[in-house]
Design an enzyme around this catalytic site. Structure first.
Site, PDB file in Angstrom:
ATOM      1  N   HIS A 167      38.196  26.125  46.214  1.00  0.00           N
ATOM      2  CA  HIS A 167      37.005  25.350  46.554  1.00  0.00           C
ATOM      3  C   HIS A 167      35.826  25.768  45.683  1.00  0.00           C
ATOM      4  O   HIS A 167      35.816  26.857  45.104  1.00  0.00           O
ATOM      5  CB  HIS A 167      36.636  25.543  48.029  1.00  0.00           C
ATOM      6  CG  HIS A 167      36.645  26.979  48.468  1.00  0.00           C
ATOM      7  ND1 HIS A 167      37.724  27.565  49.073  1.00  0.00           N
ATOM      8  CD2 HIS A 167      35.709  27.961  48.384  1.00  0.00           C
ATOM      9  CE1 HIS A 167      37.465  28.830  49.332  1.00  0.00           C
ATOM     10  NE2 HIS A 167      36.249  29.099  48.913  1.00  0.00           N
ATOM     11  N   GLN A 240      31.688  24.817  51.378  1.00  0.00           N
ATOM     12  CA  GLN A 240      32.765  25.111  50.435  1.00  0.00           C
ATOM     13  C   GLN A 240      33.715  23.912  50.403  1.00  0.00           C
ATOM     14  O   GLN A 240      34.475  23.698  51.340  1.00  0.00           O
ATOM     15  CB  GLN A 240      33.501  26.398  50.850  1.00  0.00           C
ATOM     16  CG  GLN A 240      32.644  27.651  50.682  1.00  0.00           C
ATOM     17  CD  GLN A 240      33.255  28.865  51.360  1.00  0.00           C
ATOM     18  OE1 GLN A 240      33.578  28.839  52.535  1.00  0.00           O
ATOM     19  NE2 GLN A 240      33.425  29.939  50.608  1.00  0.00           N
ATOM     20  N   ARG A 270      42.223  37.608  40.753  1.00  0.00           N
ATOM     21  CA  ARG A 270      42.554  37.448  42.170  1.00  0.00           C
ATOM     22  C   ARG A 270      42.336  35.986  42.526  1.00  0.00           C
ATOM     23  O   ARG A 270      41.210  35.496  42.544  1.00  0.00           O
ATOM     24  CB  ARG A 270      41.659  38.341  43.036  1.00  0.00           C
ATOM     25  CG  ARG A 270      41.869  38.167  44.542  1.00  0.00           C
ATOM     26  CD  ARG A 270      40.808  38.947  45.304  1.00  0.00           C
ATOM     27  NE  ARG A 270      40.904  38.796  46.742  1.00  0.00           N
ATOM     28  CZ  ARG A 270      40.344  37.806  47.448  1.00  0.00           C
ATOM     29  NH1 ARG A 270      39.649  36.851  46.824  1.00  0.00           N
ATOM     30  NH2 ARG A 270      40.471  37.762  48.757  1.00  0.00           N
ATOM     31  N   ASP A 272      41.809  33.466  44.870  1.00  0.00           N
ATOM     32  CA  ASP A 272      41.365  33.425  46.256  1.00  0.00           C
ATOM     33  C   ASP A 272      41.981  32.239  46.999  1.00  0.00           C
ATOM     34  O   ASP A 272      42.052  31.126  46.471  1.00  0.00           O
ATOM     35  CB  ASP A 272      39.835  33.327  46.305  1.00  0.00           C
ATOM     36  CG  ASP A 272      39.306  33.314  47.711  1.00  0.00           C
ATOM     37  OD1 ASP A 272      39.488  34.320  48.415  1.00  0.00           O
ATOM     38  OD2 ASP A 272      38.721  32.289  48.124  1.00  0.00           O
ATOM     39  N   GLU A 314      46.168  35.944  46.674  1.00  0.00           N
ATOM     40  CA  GLU A 314      45.575  36.316  47.950  1.00  0.00           C
ATOM     41  C   GLU A 314      46.151  35.363  48.991  1.00  0.00           C
ATOM     42  O   GLU A 314      45.653  34.254  49.187  1.00  0.00           O
ATOM     43  CB  GLU A 314      44.049  36.221  47.898  1.00  0.00           C
ATOM     44  CG  GLU A 314      43.366  36.857  49.097  1.00  0.00           C
ATOM     45  CD  GLU A 314      42.719  35.851  50.045  1.00  0.00           C
ATOM     46  OE1 GLU A 314      42.369  36.252  51.169  1.00  0.00           O
ATOM     47  OE2 GLU A 314      42.554  34.685  49.672  1.00  0.00           O
ATOM     48  N   HIS A 387      37.435  43.756  52.310  1.00  0.00           N
ATOM     49  CA  HIS A 387      36.194  43.117  52.728  1.00  0.00           C
ATOM     50  C   HIS A 387      36.396  42.127  53.870  1.00  0.00           C
ATOM     51  O   HIS A 387      35.428  41.657  54.463  1.00  0.00           O
ATOM     52  CB  HIS A 387      35.572  42.380  51.542  1.00  0.00           C
ATOM     53  CG  HIS A 387      36.384  41.199  51.096  1.00  0.00           C
ATOM     54  ND1 HIS A 387      37.578  41.344  50.424  1.00  0.00           N
ATOM     55  CD2 HIS A 387      36.199  39.865  51.254  1.00  0.00           C
ATOM     56  CE1 HIS A 387      38.079  40.143  50.172  1.00  0.00           C
ATOM     57  NE2 HIS A 387      37.264  39.241  50.666  1.00  0.00           N
TER      58      HIS A 387
END
Length: 618
Positions: A167, A240, A270, A272, A314, A387
């Protein structure tokens, strides 16, 4: 295409011959009905080829070294560190000034969390990207990112960067153009024109943030056509907007982003929210076959332009589904290393926290069996905290519903006997609420606690056990910022309204870190013990990441154990209880790989919350 380096052009031709057929086949499968497909494919090939020829010489040399050492990221001397730039060091130049601190810890893999230009105001901690080609101004400039990559490389570190590929921010230039009425950019997003269409999709979709951002669509009048209505797909937050990868233009845009950042010195991407990339009605829209084809195509194309660069998925999904993001051989259906080089071992992280809360090692042992099908040329990212929240429902196929709710309540401090200082987050459809909190707080460390106090000693032992087990698993272990000095939760007063995950996103405490050599403090005692483990790990061949961890049978209740194979096999054993236990090992001889002394295999003591690494005779 031109190149002043004949050898580079020769290398490019060889890589095109090897990888372009794979990429082309996948792109034809994805976009076979697109108009002028041949011209589009030729454009993709030219784009990738030019990026290869434009690659800086130092990065091309780095690629060459990695091609002859393809297991570099699996070696036991690899150690990651993950952090928010502003909370760790303020800016990218600030991070560069802290590289010595990280090198002293043993870090070889640097992962600053989202740092690309982000939407002002609410931006999901940087995961609402407004410009993929610019650095967030308060963190630095684009030149600072390239300088950090160069300095990290010189310090023996690789640079990992988040690419939020599912996104964009509502404020991204593509979204702004779509809102202004440009049909080309409207087609970059999933836009539905009726409430019935929304309801049809919602019937089979889960929710990521059911309390703070319920549903998967957001009304967006600016996208309406001919006086009608419009809803844009927003899996996460309303600001998003999910990209439409059924549109080949979106695939190419994101490919060009990856190529651009790779040539700035980024070593690992990474990806996402990897499972969400492709949407289809009547499905969960998670981990669909087309999602895997998109990622595999990116991998093949990066292998042409920047062959030393890795992809990290991820995917916080069921353990069996996570393994699929490493790739599969289409002919046999067996795992194959043709998709992500790295993926998060979220299941084992969650199972370890569950094991400490319950004293039950069986789920972790069962999970080790299920995860053993990983391709040997790929690796897990192993970790204790990150996180994000700990999502208990990721273990829903292994653990009964009621048990997950009890563990969630335990880490929220809501059960009698709980030592944890965490907080419940949110869950979808009656699932177990997730858990927020720093690792040190979840194991019960109180601010101001000092070694010699029973509660502090127990908390530090639990934290060290989690890291000792994690460092012994197969994969590349990543520390979360501040864990190395047992940093506790952020002050409640600092948390934004409605976003409890900032509980485990505190500012780095540099005064605490300055005292990391003082064993009279909790920070110093833990740092000393962790650093000793990291140093020992680097010299243990059995902890190379190629071969999976094998669960040990016949252990007493409350003891977690697995075997790592190699020229000197190693056992990792962890006592999940507060009482000393003694176990007998099926070995003629043994050696404690951290204390560097012999042990009696017939009677090996494990103290409360203790883990040990034992080298045994083959």
């Amino acid at each position: 295409m031109t190149s002043s380096h004949p050898s580079r052009a020769t290398d490019l031709r060889a890589r095109l011959e090897r990888h372009w057929p794979t990429a082309e086949a996948l792109l034809r499968r994805l976009y076979g009905d697109a108009p002028a497909l041949g011209d589009w494919l030729a454009g993709v090939r030219d784009t990738v080829s030019q990026a290869a020829l434009d690659r800086p010489a130092a990065l091309a040399e780095r690629d060459a070294r990695r091609l002859v050492e393809p297991d570099w990221f699996q070696r036991p001397d690899q150690l990651g560190y993950c952090f928010y730039v502003d909370r760790f060091a303020g800016t990218l130049p600030g991070v560069q000034r802290r590289l010595g601190y990280l090198a002293d810890l043993g870090v070889t893999y640097l992962h600053p969390l989202p740092l690309l230009a982000m939407q002002p105001g609410d931006n999901d901690g940087g995961f609402a990207v407004a410009d993929y080609r610019s650095v967030e101004p308060r963190l630095g400039r684009t030149e600072d990112l390239a300088a950090l990559a160069e300095a990290a490389h010189a310090a023996g570190m690789s640079l990992c960067l988040d690419v939020v590929c599912n996104h964009t921010a509502r404020d991204h230039a593509w979204a702004r153009a779509a809102r202004s009425g440009d049909p080309h950019y409207r087609a970059y997003y999933h836009v539905l024109d009726s409430a019935d269409a929304v309801a049809t999709y919602e019937a089979t979709l889960g929710q990521v943030f059911p309390k703070t951002a319920p549903g998967n669509f957001t009304p967006e009048p600016s996208l309406a056509r001919d006086g009608g209505q419009a809803w844009v797909w927003t899996t996460f937050y309303p600001y998003q907007w999910d990209l439409n990868y059924a549109n080949p233009a979106v695939f190419q845009e994101m490919l060009e982003v990856l190529l651009h950042l790779a040539n700035q010195g980024v070593d690992i991407f990474r990806l996402d929210s990897t499972p969400f990339l492709w949407k289809a009605p009547g499905t969960s829209c998670r981990g669909l076959p087309q999602t895997h084809w998109v990622v595999r195509a990116w991998r093949a194309l990066l292998a042409i332009a920047a062959p030393g660069v890795l992809l990290k998925g991820e995917a916080i999904v069921d353990p069996d589904d996570v393994v699929s993001f490493f790739g599969r051989d289409e002919a046999s259906g067996l795992p194959a290393a043709n998709e992500c080089h790295l993926a998060y071992n979220n299941g084992m992280m969650t199972a370890l926290w569950l094991a400490q809360a319950t004293g039950d090692a069986d789920p972790a042992h069962a999970l080790l069996d299920r995860l053993a099908g990983r391709p040997r040329q790929a690796a897990w990212i192993t970790y204790v905290r990150c996180h994000d929240d700990i999502i208990w429902d990721a273990l829903a196929t292994l653990i009964p519903h009621e048990a997950l709710h009890r563990v969630s309540a335990f880490y929220a401090g809501a059960l009698p006997g709980s030592y944890a200082l965490g907080a419940a987050f949110q869950a979808d459809g009656g699932g177990a609420p997730s858990t927020n909190g720093m690792a040190a707080s979840l194991v019960g460390l109180r601010p101001g606690g000092r070694p010699g106090e029973p509660d502090t000693d127990a908390a530090l032992a639990r934290l060290l056990q989690l890291y000792q087990v994690t460092l012994a698993l197969d994969g590349l272990p990543v520390l979360y910022m501040g864990d190395e000095v047992a940093l506790t939760n952020a002050p409640l007063s600092s948390l934004p309204a409605g976003e409890g995950r900032w509980l485990h996103r505190p500012d780095m405490d540099w005064d605490r870190a300055a005292g990391r050599d003082d064993d009279a403090t909790a920070a110093g005692a833990f740092h000393t013990a962790l650093r000793r483990l990291i140093k020992a790990r680097a010299g243990l061949p059995a902890l190379h990441g190629a071969e999976p961890a094998q669960p040990l049978a016949g252990l007493p209740a409350g003891v977690l154990g697995f075997r790592r194979t190699g020229s000197r096999p190693l056992l990792c054993l962890a006592n999940l209880t507060g009482q000393t236990v003694t176990i007998s090992l099926p070995a003629a001889s043994g050696r404690d790989a951290v204390a560097e002394g012999p042990i009696d295999p017939a009677a090996l003591p494990l103290g409360p919350w203790q883990a040990r690494w034992i080298e045994v005779s083959a």
